[in-house]
Design a protein around this motif. Structure first.
Motif, PDB file in Angstrom:
ATOM      1  N   ASP A 307      -7.132  -0.206  16.464  1.00 40.30           N
ATOM      2  CA  ASP A 307      -7.767   0.613  15.431  1.00 40.30           C
ATOM      3  C   ASP A 307      -8.410  -0.287  14.380  1.00 40.30           C
ATOM      4  OD1 ASP A 307      -8.558   2.512  13.627  1.00 40.30           O
ATOM      5  OD2 ASP A 307      -6.541   3.055  12.965  1.00 40.30           O
ATOM      6  N   THR A 308      -9.732  -0.240  14.262  1.00 40.00           N
ATOM      7  CA  THR A 308     -10.431  -1.033  13.251  1.00 40.00           C
ATOM      8  C   THR A 308     -10.799  -0.219  12.012  1.00 40.00           C
ATOM      9  OG1 THR A 308     -12.537  -0.603  14.383  1.00 40.00           O
ATOM     10  CG2 THR A 308     -11.379  -2.658  14.929  1.00 40.00           C
ATOM     11  N   ASP A 309     -10.351   1.025  11.967  1.00 39.51           N
ATOM     12  CA  ASP A 309     -10.641   1.865  10.802  1.00 39.51           C
ATOM     13  C   ASP A 309      -9.588   1.638   9.716  1.00 39.51           C
ATOM     14  OD1 ASP A 309     -12.950   3.011  11.854  1.00 39.51           O
ATOM     15  OD2 ASP A 309     -11.806   4.532  12.934  1.00 39.51           O
ATOM     16  N   VAL A 310      -9.528   0.426   9.238  1.00 44.21           N
ATOM     17  CA  VAL A 310      -8.623   0.050   8.149  1.00 44.21           C
ATOM     18  C   VAL A 310      -9.434  -0.735   7.132  1.00 44.21           C
ATOM     19  CG1 VAL A 310      -6.553  -0.011   9.592  1.00 44.21           C
ATOM     20  CG2 VAL A 310      -7.931  -2.072   9.332  1.00 44.21           C
ATOM     21  N   ASP A 311      -8.831  -0.967   5.972  1.00 44.84           N
ATOM     22  CA  ASP A 311      -9.471  -1.748   4.913  1.00 44.84           C
ATOM     23  C   ASP A 311      -8.597  -2.961   4.626  1.00 44.84           C
ATOM     24  OD1 ASP A 311     -10.517  -2.846   2.606  1.00 44.84           O
ATOM     25  OD2 ASP A 311     -10.924  -0.907   1.663  1.00 44.84           O
ATOM     26  N   LEU A 312      -8.998  -4.125   5.141  1.00 42.33           N
ATOM     27  CA  LEU A 312      -8.175  -5.325   4.972  1.00 42.33           C
ATOM     28  C   LEU A 312      -8.027  -5.708   3.503  1.00 42.33           C
ATOM     29  CD1 LEU A 312      -9.345  -7.620   7.921  1.00 42.33           C
ATOM     30  CD2 LEU A 312      -7.419  -6.027   7.836  1.00 42.33           C
ATOM     31  N   GLU A 313      -9.088  -5.537   2.750  1.00 44.12           N
ATOM     32  CA  GLU A 313      -9.025  -5.877   1.325  1.00 44.12           C
ATOM     33  C   GLU A 313      -7.952  -5.061   0.620  1.00 44.12           C
ATOM     34  OE1 GLU A 313     -10.139  -8.266  -1.793  1.00 44.12           O
ATOM     35  OE2 GLU A 313     -11.211  -8.259   0.113  1.00 44.12           O
ATOM     36  N   SER A 314      -7.904  -3.784   0.936  1.00 42.90           N
ATOM     37  CA  SER A 314      -6.887  -2.910   0.347  1.00 42.90           C
ATOM     38  C   SER A 314      -5.486  -3.304   0.804  1.00 42.90           C
ATOM     39  CB  SER A 314      -7.173  -1.460   0.728  1.00 42.90           C
ATOM     40  OG  SER A 314      -6.163  -0.601   0.236  1.00 42.90           O
ATOM     41  N   LEU A 315      -5.341  -3.615   2.088  1.00 46.40           N
ATOM     42  CA  LEU A 315      -4.037  -4.040   2.599  1.00 46.40           C
ATOM     43  C   LEU A 315      -3.556  -5.311   1.899  1.00 46.40           C
ATOM     44  CD1 LEU A 315      -4.378  -3.476   6.465  1.00 46.40           C
ATOM     45  CD2 LEU A 315      -2.979  -2.159   4.862  1.00 46.40           C
ATOM     46  N   LEU A 316      -4.465  -6.250   1.694  1.00 49.10           N
ATOM     47  CA  LEU A 316      -4.089  -7.500   1.028  1.00 49.10           C
ATOM     48  C   LEU A 316      -3.638  -7.257  -0.407  1.00 49.10           C
ATOM     49  CD1 LEU A 316      -6.936  -9.871   2.271  1.00 49.10           C
ATOM     50  CD2 LEU A 316      -4.503 -10.049   2.814  1.00 49.10           C
ATOM     51  N   ASN A 317      -4.255  -6.287  -1.059  1.00 48.30           N
ATOM     52  CA  ASN A 317      -3.949  -6.034  -2.478  1.00 48.30           C
ATOM     53  C   ASN A 317      -2.738  -5.151  -2.693  1.00 48.30           C
ATOM     54  OD1 ASN A 317      -6.129  -7.582  -3.361  1.00 48.30           O
ATOM     55  ND2 ASN A 317      -7.550  -5.850  -3.275  1.00 48.30           N
ATOM     56  N   THR A 318      -2.365  -4.364  -1.682  1.00 47.78           N
ATOM     57  CA  THR A 318      -1.311  -3.363  -1.910  1.00 47.78           C
ATOM     58  C   THR A 318      -0.047  -3.580  -1.088  1.00 47.78           C
ATOM     59  OG1 THR A 318      -2.246  -1.886  -0.224  1.00 47.78           O
ATOM     60  CG2 THR A 318      -3.031  -1.621  -2.499  1.00 47.78           C
ATOM     61  N   THR A 319      -0.095  -4.410  -0.065  1.00 46.43           N
ATOM     62  CA  THR A 319       1.062  -4.588   0.816  1.00 46.43           C
ATOM     63  C   THR A 319       1.970  -5.694   0.298  1.00 46.43           C
ATOM     64  OG1 THR A 319      -0.284  -3.936   2.720  1.00 46.43           O
ATOM     65  CG2 THR A 319       1.839  -4.996   3.180  1.00 46.43           C
ATOM     66  N   HIS A 320       3.239  -5.353   0.112  1.00 46.79           N
ATOM     67  CA  HIS A 320       4.215  -6.368  -0.298  1.00 46.79           C
ATOM     68  C   HIS A 320       4.713  -7.133   0.920  1.00 46.79           C
ATOM     69  CE1 HIS A 320       7.635  -8.354  -2.171  1.00 46.79           C
ATOM     70  NE2 HIS A 320       8.371  -7.913  -1.166  1.00 46.79           N
TER      71      HIS A 320
END
Length: 347
Positions: A307-320
């Motif tokens: 699945d490529t329908d993700v936002d890596l920038e958002s994951l980097l900023n919000t994932t602990h």
């Protein structure tokens, strides 16, 4: 060990280093520090360049090369010396099976990953090697518990025969980054995603290419060996830079300066590159498949490799994610070498 007649298959010294070969080289480097003089013997084809060891003995034997050496010269040596082979790189003599490390069983469980003629031949070959290994009574080594139980389920081998000897990451800590690499390839610090791995199906480089097409504002850097006849188009995506096979110094610099390291592989026995990247301070984004959650646990950001329908920038900023040391402290070449050495001693 000389008195027990164990002889290590050193064919990997004549081959280009991949993760499997890295495993063998690093284990021997550490075993050399703890074994007795000439206690460990490595057999290689004549004329092979090998490291200088303090205690490990290198024996050159046989004039053949590649698979022919492994299937003819090496077993002749073993029979002549009444020895048992120790094979660390997924292959061994068919007529003289010994201890083998099977890093994963994708050749058996997912032959569809290997689409080229060379890949299909590799599937047939490794399926035969693994079947003979299962039939033998010798110990089997592997690199993760995922791989261990894949072998158990696929070949109905007793779990007691299988020993987990993991990879490490310490080899990369002694490599100095090639600081010129950003200027050389026109990159900006912390402004690109980096992926290391062969351009073939199971490494899932396709995920990076498809994601890049959806996010033209981002830059993606790929490095590895490009498999002939690969059906992955990386030449016509403007924000993807294919750098080919790089030196360790260049790779370390890219680990150090990337925004994040992406490892979307759909099948791994262990997966060394994310651990290398983690040791260099990179954030890692890995697929939530096979062994990767076992190895990286809460130290990585996970993606669905389909699945490529993700936002890596958002994951980097919000994932602990937990501190890298919680992952890195669990694995070392030293401890793995000690496990292998102890296994051979006990035999």
């Amino acid at each position: 060990m000389k008195e027990n007649n164990f002889y290590i298959n050193g064919l990997f010294f004549s081959q280009k280093t991949t993760g499997v070969h890295r495993f063998a080289r690093q284990l021997l480097m550490e075993i050399d520090k703890i074994c007795g003089k000439n206690e460990i013997v490595v057999v290689v084809p004549m004329g092979t360049n090998t490291p200088l060891y303090h205690n490990i003995q290198i024996v050159e034997y046989g004039t053949r090369h590649g698979l022919l050496w492994e299937q003819i010269d090496y077993p002749i040596f073993l029979r002549k010396h009444k020895g048992t082979g120790v094979n660390l790189c997924n292959s061994q003599p068919l007529l003289k099976p010994g201890i083998i490390c099977i890093h994963d069983v994708a050749y058996k469980t997912h032959p569809e990953y290997f689409k080229t003629l060379h890949g299909k031949l590799s599937v047939a070959w490794h399926k035969l090697v693994y079947r003979i290994a299962a039939w033998s009574k010798m110990p089997i080594l592997t690199v993760s518990y995922f791989s261990k139980y894949s072998i158990v389920d696929t070949y109905h081998v007793s779990p007691n025969r299988i020993h987990v000897i993991s990879n490490g990451w310490q080899h990369i800590s002694n490599v100095k980054p090639a600081e010129h690499v950003l200027d050389k390839y026109g990159l900006q610090e912390k402004a690109f995603y980096f992926t290391l791995g062969n351009i073939n199906y199971n490494k899932n480089t396709k995920w990076v290419v498809e994601y890049a097409q959806k996010h033209p504002q981002d830059t993606f850097v790929l490095s590895g060996i490009r498999v002939k006849n690969s059906d992955i188009d990386i030449d016509h995506v403007k924000n993807v830079k294919w750098l080919g096979y790089l030196s360790d110094n260049e790779i370390v610099a890219l680990y150090k300066y990337c925004k994040a390291f992406i490892f979307p592989s759909i099948h791994e026995g262990f997966g060394i590159p994310p651990m290398e990247a983690l040791s260099q301070g990179a954030k890692i984004i890995v697929a939530n498949t096979t062994c990767l959650p076992e190895i990286y646990q809460s130290g990585a950001i996970y993606i669905d490799p389909y699945d490529t329908d993700v936002d890596l920038e958002s994951l980097l900023n919000t994932t602990h994610v937990d501190a890298p040391n919680l992952v890195l402290s669990r694995y070392s070449w030293k401890s793995s070498a000690e496990k292998l050495y102890k296994l051979l001693k006990n035999m």
